[in-house]
Motif scaffolding. Structure first.
Motif, PDB file in Angstrom:
ATOM      1  N   LEU A  29      10.949  23.055 139.713  1.00  0.00           N
ATOM      2  CA  LEU A  29      12.089  23.948 139.569  1.00  0.00           C
ATOM      3  C   LEU A  29      12.236  24.860 140.784  1.00  0.00           C
TER       4      LEU A  29
ATOM      5  N   GLU B 241      17.161  28.439 133.783  1.00  0.00           N
ATOM      6  CA  GLU B 241      17.217  27.983 132.385  1.00  0.00           C
ATOM      7  C   GLU B 241      17.604  26.513 132.278  1.00  0.00           C
ATOM      8  N   ARG B 242      18.512  26.048 133.137  1.00  0.00           N
ATOM      9  CA  ARG B 242      18.952  24.641 133.107  1.00  0.00           C
ATOM     10  C   ARG B 242      17.816  23.690 133.458  1.00  0.00           C
ATOM     11  N   GLU B 243      16.952  24.104 134.376  1.00  0.00           N
ATOM     12  CA  GLU B 243      15.870  23.243 134.849  1.00  0.00           C
ATOM     13  C   GLU B 243      14.588  23.370 134.014  1.00  0.00           C
ATOM     14  N   GLY B 244      14.638  24.094 132.909  1.00  0.00           N
ATOM     15  CA  GLY B 244      13.490  24.157 132.005  1.00  0.00           C
ATOM     16  C   GLY B 244      12.595  25.370 132.185  1.00  0.00           C
ATOM     17  N   GLY B 245      13.049  26.366 132.911  1.00  0.00           N
ATOM     18  CA  GLY B 245      12.274  27.584 133.089  1.00  0.00           C
ATOM     19  C   GLY B 245      12.613  28.616 132.031  1.00  0.00           C
ATOM     20  N   LYS B 246      11.802  29.660 131.983  1.00  0.00           N
ATOM     21  CA  LYS B 246      12.023  30.742 131.023  1.00  0.00           C
ATOM     22  C   LYS B 246      12.060  32.060 131.790  1.00  0.00           C
TER      23      LYS B 246
ATOM     24  N   ASN C 127       9.015  31.954 134.322  1.00  0.00           N
ATOM     25  CA  ASN C 127       8.016  30.905 134.133  1.00  0.00           C
ATOM     26  C   ASN C 127       8.721  29.582 134.318  1.00  0.00           C
ATOM     27  N   ALA C 128       8.091  28.686 135.083  1.00  0.00           N
ATOM     28  CA  ALA C 128       8.771  27.428 135.388  1.00  0.00           C
ATOM     29  C   ALA C 128       7.782  26.356 135.824  1.00  0.00           C
ATOM     30  N   PRO C 129       8.186  25.073 135.668  1.00  0.00           N
ATOM     31  CA  PRO C 129       7.395  23.998 136.266  1.00  0.00           C
ATOM     32  C   PRO C 129       7.609  24.022 137.785  1.00  0.00           C
TER      33      PRO C 129
ATOM     34  N   LEU D 208       3.875  25.393 132.749  1.00  0.00           N
ATOM     35  CA  LEU D 208       4.687  26.446 133.330  1.00  0.00           C
ATOM     36  C   LEU D 208       3.804  27.443 134.078  1.00  0.00           C
TER      37      LEU D 208
END
Length: 104
Positions: free
Chosen positions: A72, A32-37, A67-69, A2
């Motif tokens: 995203l 949030e759906r795509e894996g971020g915070k 924070n995200a990959p 992230l």
């Protein structure tokens, strides 16, 4: 891994408060759906623009820190582009704490 990003959204000042809230909630839901915070949503309010953008002289600013990959960000920007009410945006990767070397 992230990484920390910041998205600055410029919304139409003619939108109702509920519409602005729905747009921001939609952006947060994508993160949030795509894996971020989500870290922070900062509502800057309506401000005068330095120059007219799409015949608008004012804009409503919202800053989102998350924070995200890396993939995203592309999905988030794709969704922002097709969202009515957002007429300008920018997403930047925030620097990790830089290590400054002292000269001897």
């Amino acid at each position: 891994m992230l990484r920390k990003y910041e998205a600055l959204l410029l919304l139409s000042p003619e939108l109702a408060s509920d519409s602005r809230k729905d747009i921001v909630e939609g952006v947060v839901a994508i993160i949030e759906r795509e894996g971020g915070k989500l870290e922070e949503v900062d509502d800057w309010g309506s401000r005068q623009l330095a120059y007219p953008v799409q015949n608008q002289s004012r804009g409503y600013y919202v800053r989102v820190v998350f924070n995200a990959p890396a993939p995203l960000v592309a999905e988030l920007e794709r969704n922002i582009r097709i969202t009515d009410g957002i007429f300008k945006f920018v997403t930047v990767k925030l620097e990790d704490k830089a290590l400054v070397q002292e000269e001897a």
